[in-house]
Design a protein around this motif. Structure first.
Motif, PDB file in Angstrom:
ATOM      1  N   SER A 277       0.811  -1.224   0.000  1.00  0.00           N
ATOM      2  CA  SER A 277       0.000   0.000   0.000  1.00  0.00           C
ATOM      3  C   SER A 277       0.847   1.278   0.000  1.00  0.00           C
ATOM      4  CB  SER A 277      -0.917   0.003   1.214  1.00  0.00           C
ATOM      5  OG  SER A 277      -0.162  -0.255   2.382  1.00  0.00           O
ATOM      6  N   ILE A 278       2.171   1.144   0.094  1.00  0.00           N
ATOM      7  CA  ILE A 278       3.024   2.332   0.047  1.00  0.00           C
ATOM      8  C   ILE A 278       2.919   3.007  -1.307  1.00  0.00           C
ATOM      9  CG2 ILE A 278       5.442   3.071  -0.029  1.00  0.00           C
ATOM     10  CD1 ILE A 278       5.965   1.050   2.186  1.00  0.00           C
ATOM     11  N   ALA A 279       2.944   2.207  -2.352  1.00  0.00           N
ATOM     12  CA  ALA A 279       2.848   2.753  -3.705  1.00  0.00           C
ATOM     13  C   ALA A 279       1.930   1.855  -4.513  1.00  0.00           C
ATOM     14  CB  ALA A 279       4.234   2.834  -4.334  1.00  0.00           C
ATOM     15  N   PRO A 280       0.614   1.982  -4.296  1.00  0.00           N
ATOM     16  CA  PRO A 280      -0.327   1.063  -4.925  1.00  0.00           C
ATOM     17  C   PRO A 280      -0.214   1.089  -6.451  1.00  0.00           C
ATOM     18  CG  PRO A 280      -1.451   2.664  -3.492  1.00  0.00           C
ATOM     19  CD  PRO A 280      -0.021   3.038  -3.539  1.00  0.00           C
ATOM     20  N   ARG A 281      -0.225  -0.073  -7.040  1.00  0.00           N
ATOM     21  CA  ARG A 281      -0.170  -0.249  -8.493  1.00  0.00           C
ATOM     22  C   ARG A 281       1.124   0.276  -9.116  1.00  0.00           C
ATOM     23  NH1 ARG A 281      -5.551   0.762 -11.920  1.00  0.00           N
ATOM     24  NH2 ARG A 281      -7.146   0.815 -10.318  1.00  0.00           N
ATOM     25  N   ASN A 282       2.026   0.795  -8.278  1.00  0.00           N
ATOM     26  CA  ASN A 282       3.199   1.499  -8.778  1.00  0.00           C
ATOM     27  C   ASN A 282       4.362   0.534  -8.944  1.00  0.00           C
ATOM     28  OD1 ASN A 282       5.234   3.351  -9.227  1.00  0.00           O
ATOM     29  ND2 ASN A 282       4.310   4.838  -7.849  1.00  0.00           N
ATOM     30  N   ARG A 283       5.069   0.666 -10.057  1.00  0.00           N
ATOM     31  CA  ARG A 283       6.233  -0.212 -10.212  1.00  0.00           C
ATOM     32  C   ARG A 283       7.450   0.412  -9.543  1.00  0.00           C
ATOM     33  NH1 ARG A 283       7.773   1.698 -16.307  1.00  0.00           N
ATOM     34  NH2 ARG A 283       8.530   3.644 -15.472  1.00  0.00           N
ATOM     35  N   ASP A 284       7.365   1.705  -9.212  1.00  0.00           N
ATOM     36  CA  ASP A 284       8.502   2.397  -8.609  1.00  0.00           C
ATOM     37  C   ASP A 284       8.289   2.638  -7.123  1.00  0.00           C
ATOM     38  OD1 ASP A 284       9.764   2.610 -11.079  1.00  0.00           O
ATOM     39  OD2 ASP A 284       8.685   4.455 -11.551  1.00  0.00           O
ATOM     40  N   LEU A 285       9.381   2.951  -6.471  1.00  0.00           N
ATOM     41  CA  LEU A 285       9.341   3.266  -5.058  1.00  0.00           C
ATOM     42  C   LEU A 285      10.169   4.543  -4.888  1.00  0.00           C
ATOM     43  CD1 LEU A 285       8.099   1.674  -2.702  1.00  0.00           C
ATOM     44  CD2 LEU A 285      10.293   0.526  -2.418  1.00  0.00           C
ATOM     45  N   GLY A 286       9.638   5.512  -4.153  1.00  0.00           N
ATOM     46  CA  GLY A 286      10.390   6.739  -3.886  1.00  0.00           C
ATOM     47  C   GLY A 286      11.218   6.537  -2.629  1.00  0.00           C
ATOM     48  N   ILE A 287      12.546   6.526  -2.794  1.00  0.00           N
ATOM     49  CA  ILE A 287      13.420   6.248  -1.651  1.00  0.00           C
ATOM     50  C   ILE A 287      14.372   7.402  -1.395  1.00  0.00           C
ATOM     51  CG2 ILE A 287      15.327   4.793  -0.825  1.00  0.00           C
ATOM     52  CD1 ILE A 287      14.113   2.460  -1.755  1.00  0.00           C
ATOM     53  N   MET A 288      14.601   7.708  -0.133  1.00  0.00           N
ATOM     54  CA  MET A 288      15.686   8.625   0.219  1.00  0.00           C
ATOM     55  C   MET A 288      16.479   8.012   1.354  1.00  0.00           C
ATOM     56  SD  MET A 288      13.470  11.630   2.051  1.00  0.00           S
ATOM     57  CE  MET A 288      11.820  11.141   2.582  1.00  0.00           C
ATOM     58  N   LEU A 289      17.728   8.478   1.478  1.00  0.00           N
ATOM     59  CA  LEU A 289      18.554   8.022   2.591  1.00  0.00           C
ATOM     60  C   LEU A 289      18.324   8.969   3.768  1.00  0.00           C
ATOM     61  CD1 LEU A 289      21.997   7.108   0.969  1.00  0.00           C
ATOM     62  CD2 LEU A 289      19.949   5.696   1.282  1.00  0.00           C
ATOM     63  N   ALA A 290      18.521   8.454   4.974  1.00  0.00           N
ATOM     64  CA  ALA A 290      18.406   9.279   6.176  1.00  0.00           C
ATOM     65  C   ALA A 290      19.336  10.479   6.000  1.00  0.00           C
ATOM     66  CB  ALA A 290      18.802   8.474   7.397  1.00  0.00           C
ATOM     67  N   TYR A 291      18.789  11.688   5.998  1.00  0.00           N
ATOM     68  CA  TYR A 291      19.629  12.836   5.676  1.00  0.00           C
ATOM     69  C   TYR A 291      19.904  13.750   6.867  1.00  0.00           C
ATOM     70  CZ  TYR A 291      15.053  15.128   4.946  1.00  0.00           C
ATOM     71  OH  TYR A 291      13.783  15.614   5.098  1.00  0.00           O
ATOM     72  N   THR A 292      19.310  13.428   8.022  1.00  0.00           N
ATOM     73  CA  THR A 292      19.686  14.165   9.232  1.00  0.00           C
ATOM     74  C   THR A 292      20.092  13.142  10.287  1.00  0.00           C
ATOM     75  OG1 THR A 292      17.542  14.075  10.352  1.00  0.00           O
ATOM     76  CG2 THR A 292      17.855  15.874   8.774  1.00  0.00           C
ATOM     77  N   PRO A 293      20.864  13.578  11.294  1.00  0.00           N
ATOM     78  CA  PRO A 293      21.218  12.650  12.375  1.00  0.00           C
ATOM     79  C   PRO A 293      19.975  12.136  13.096  1.00  0.00           C
ATOM     80  CG  PRO A 293      22.215  14.848  12.704  1.00  0.00           C
ATOM     81  CD  PRO A 293      21.528  14.873  11.392  1.00  0.00           C
TER      82      PRO A 293
END
Ligand code: ZN
Ligand code: ZN
Ligand code: FE
Length: 741
Positions: A277-293
């Motif tokens: 359910s994070i990205a329904p029907r979506n073939r992609d995933l939006g990812i970021m790396l932890a950018y603050t401590p």
């Protein structure tokens, strides 16, 4: 650029070469005076150019000889504020490795201190109240240094030397939980691990987080945030985790771990443990790396693979950045609120990018990229404010040869977004000291940004620019070009000077003028705005235009709405004509029964792209006709619609139809460009407009055009959608100021 550890590094290098003199921030850059042997001076200069500080961007180096000063040592001088110099402010920077090391080192005095930031990382734009970048001009001014931090700050051998953002658990800002005395990180981490929702104060605003592999938590977050369909971004702590979840190229890894640390859209692996359910029907995933401590500490303590990390707001409201508002608005959406007492001066969302054919395609330009200037290929004679569009709004301030495009401000439909729009303009004007004399806006009379211009300045200080001309200029400007080109602008909708709604345009032009050389044939937009939310209306209009009586089985569409829409077809009332390619995508999506209603603009088109997934070599485009005898040239879509219907009734799979349709759009662009090249001798094609966020179209068009020897310009700096409009408007206005030359 200031705020990137330039001065302390210059200090180190000067002392190493036994040079004396000084360095200081001045205006938008740095001023360095050095005195010493010719050999040392040359070496210093060479190093400056060849090995600039990691985070710095050196636009030019200006070297002058001055009389001998007789200085005996090298010093970092207080910043000089020179009027007339264009201030430059650094974007926020993702946590650096050294800070990560201190955060997780049990013997370090900053161990577990989740608000540390050094010369190489941390908040900049979002905490800066004024230039130059000195602690006193940021929201850290409320935190005087303790003796130990002061000592580190003054020690030239220490990595904290002259770090404006220095702080420690003793003297710096503090984390706390709202309405609790418990430890913020450990409590929030175990809450996340137990499936609860945590609101947390990030760099440019509050975010809402939950365990990304917990389907229940994700759906609860969705319903609390009133976000039904749009994909949610996730955050992971390192590249290895990102690799486990998605397929990543080297270019994508570089982007993910860059100081801007944007959300990168990556193809999901077939199997991963995250909730679907994070990205329904979506073939992609939006990812970021932890950018603050803070993010890194939370992920570490929660021992979770990935967190959903979405902006803290309801619906389309601006992201919450004020602590009191966080309590009022996010209290009901979260189980805990992690706060701290370092004020956010300016809100700023996360940026979103993707990589297409090894180059960057910006989808949302915000944190990490703004407010860095974009060089203009022409000079603003007087300062300009360009107000952008209505959706995915940004504005741009122009001074001399620089454009400062604002961060993404969302859709201006909401009163609150509009208020934020106006406040943000004021803030940028103050911060960058640009006082615009000319206001540029879209031709659309009802855009909130147009209203804003009307309210602020009289008619003689305003300039209206056609929507797709601005798209074209935007693509030209970011490539530093100032010459006429073929512009292919495939878009949702934009106000056309002939009263119709444009969106499938081939323009020939530059900043000063344009000509509509070709466009998609017009079909009625049944019910106006309603047609954008209900793609079946686009399908019906295209069917009728192609004189086809048959309609697909649309169980969700009631008989009464169908017959009401048919009535609209008869008259022109509530059915303006449009040449939009975006609406053609909607029509096809509804024809293949993918979707009859959408929750956000472009949703159906996006799902059609995922359905097609790929355009295999050799897929045969549907027929369409170019009516070259007409001026502007018309692209007749009737044969295309007829062929799609034929395929549908013959039982061809929706996926194959989607693929052939993508191939058709690509063929249209190439065929028309070839004709236009014959007519005009122009060989450069600029691709802009929201449709070019479609990777299959963008990539396919680029490849086919290059095969035919075209030079192709596409967006790599601002988004092809309306987020890039303001830059184009600005360039057009600058050309207008120079029209007498
Ligand atoms: Zn750092
Ligand atoms: Zn301290
Ligand atoms: Fe547009």
């Amino acid at each position: 650029m200031q705020g990137v550890g330039f001065r302390p590094l210059m200090y180190q290098r000067a002392t190493r070469w036994q040079l004396t003199g000084c360095v200081r921030n001045q205006g938008g850059g740095a001023w360095i005076e050095i005195e010493g042997t010719a050999e040392a001076l040359d070496a210093f200069l060479a190093q400056l150019v060849e090995q600039p500080p990691l985070r710095a961007r050196i636009d030019h180096v200006d070297v002058r000889l001055i009389p001998e000063q007789g200085s005996t040592r090298f010093v970092i001088e207080p910043s000089a504020d020179v009027r007339g110099d264009q201030p430059i402010v650094s974007p926020d920077l993702a946590m650096c490795d050294a800070c990560r090391g201190e955060l997780f080192c049990p013997r370090d005095r900053r161990h577990d201190y989740a608000l540390l930031s050094c010369t190489q990382c941390g908040p900049r734009f979002t905490i800066t109240r004024a230039v130059p970048y000195d602690r006193a001009n940021t929201s850290l001014t409320e935190f005087p240094l303790c003796a130990e931090c002061q000592r580190e700050y003054e020690d030239p051998t220490n990595r904290w030397h002259h770090a404006q953002g220095i702080s420690c658990p003793k003297c710096g800002p503090q984390l706390h939980l709202y309405a609790s005395m418990a430890d913020a990180i450990t409590t929030a981490a175990s809450a996340l691990a137990a499936g609860q929702i945590v609101a947390l104060k990030s760099l440019g605003g509050y975010q809402l987080a939950c365990d990304a592999s917990n389907a229940e938590a994700v759906s609860r977050l969705r319903s609390l945030k009133q976000r039904d369909a749009k994909p949610l971004a996730i955050m992971v702590s390192d590249l290895e985790t990102a690799r486990r979840l998605t397929h990543i190229s080297a270019a994508e890894e570089r982007l993910l771990s860059s100081p801007a640390a944007p959300i990168v859209l990556l193809r999901q692996r077939a199997e991963h443990p995250l909730a679907s359910s994070i990205a329904p029907r979506n073939r992609d995933l939006g990812i970021m790396l932890a950018y603050t401590p803070l993010h890194a500490a939370l992920l570490h303590a929660a021992r979770l693979e990935a967190l959903v990390m979405t902006s803290g707001n309801a619906g389309d409201e601006p992201i919450v950045c004020d602590d009191q508002q966080a309590i009022e608005r996010l209290g009901g959406m979260s189980d805990w609120i992690v706060m701290h007492n370092r004020p956010i001066v300016m809100r700023c969302d996360d940026s979103v990018v993707r990589v297409v054919d090894e180059s960057v395609l910006p989808l949302r330009r915000a944190r990490g990229f703004v407010p860095a200037p974009i060089d203009l290929p022409l000079t603003c004679r007087q300062p300009i404010l360009a107000l952008g569009g209505q959706l995915k709004s940004t504005f741009a301030l122009g001074a001399e040869r620089q454009a400062f495009v604002s961060h993404h401000l969302g859709d201006l439909d909401h009163l609150e977004s509009f208020a934020a729009f106006s406040e943000t303009i004021d803030h940028y004007q103050r911060l960058l000291r640009i006082d615009p004399c000319l206001f540029v806006h879209d031709m659309h009379p009802d855009y909130a940004s147009t209203t804003y211009a009307r309210q602020r300045v009289p008619a003689e200080s305003r300039l209206a620019v056609q929507h797709h001309h601005a798209h074209l200029a935007s693509c030209l400007a970011e490539h530093g070009l100032n010459e006429p080109v073929i512009g292919v602008i495939f878009d949702g909708s934009g106000y056309g000077p002939d009263g119709s709604i444009w969106g499938g345009e081939f323009l020939i032009g530059d900043y000063t003028s344009y000509r509509r050389a070709a466009h998609l044939n017009n079909v009625p937009l049944l019910g106006g705005e309603q047609a954008i939310r209900q793609p079946w209306r686009c399908a019906l209009a295209h069917l009728r235009h192609a004189a086809i009586d048959w309609i697909p089985d649309w169980p969700e569409v009631s008989h009464s709405s169908l017959s009401a829409a048919r009535k609209l077809l008869a008259g022109r009332f509530q059915a303006p004509l449009t040449s939009s390619v975006g609406r053609l995508f909607d029509a096809i999506a509804a024809l293949v029964q993918l979707r009859t209603a959408v929750q956000f603009e472009g949703q159906a088109a996006l799902e059609l792209e995922w359905l097609a997934d790929d355009t295999p070599e050799g897929v045969e485009p549907y027929p369409f006709e170019l009516c070259a005898s007409q001026s502007p040239m018309q692209i007749d879509t009737r044969p295309l619609i007829a062929a799609v219907v034929h395929d549908l009734r013959a039982g061809v799979s929706p996926r194959q139809i989607a693929q052939r349709f993508h191939g058709t759009v690509i063929a249209m662009v190439v065929d028309v460009c070839v004709v236009l090249r014959e007519q005009t001798d122009m060989n450069t094609v600029a691709l802009s407009g929201g449709v070019f966020m479609n990777v299959l179209v963008l990539s396919g068009v680029t490849a086919r055009l290059r095969e035919r020897g075209f030079r192709v310009l596409r967006h790599e700096c601002v988004p092809p959608n309306d987020g890039g409009l303001s830059l184009g408007q600005l360039a057009i206005a600058a050309a207008w100021q120079n029209r007498d030359n």
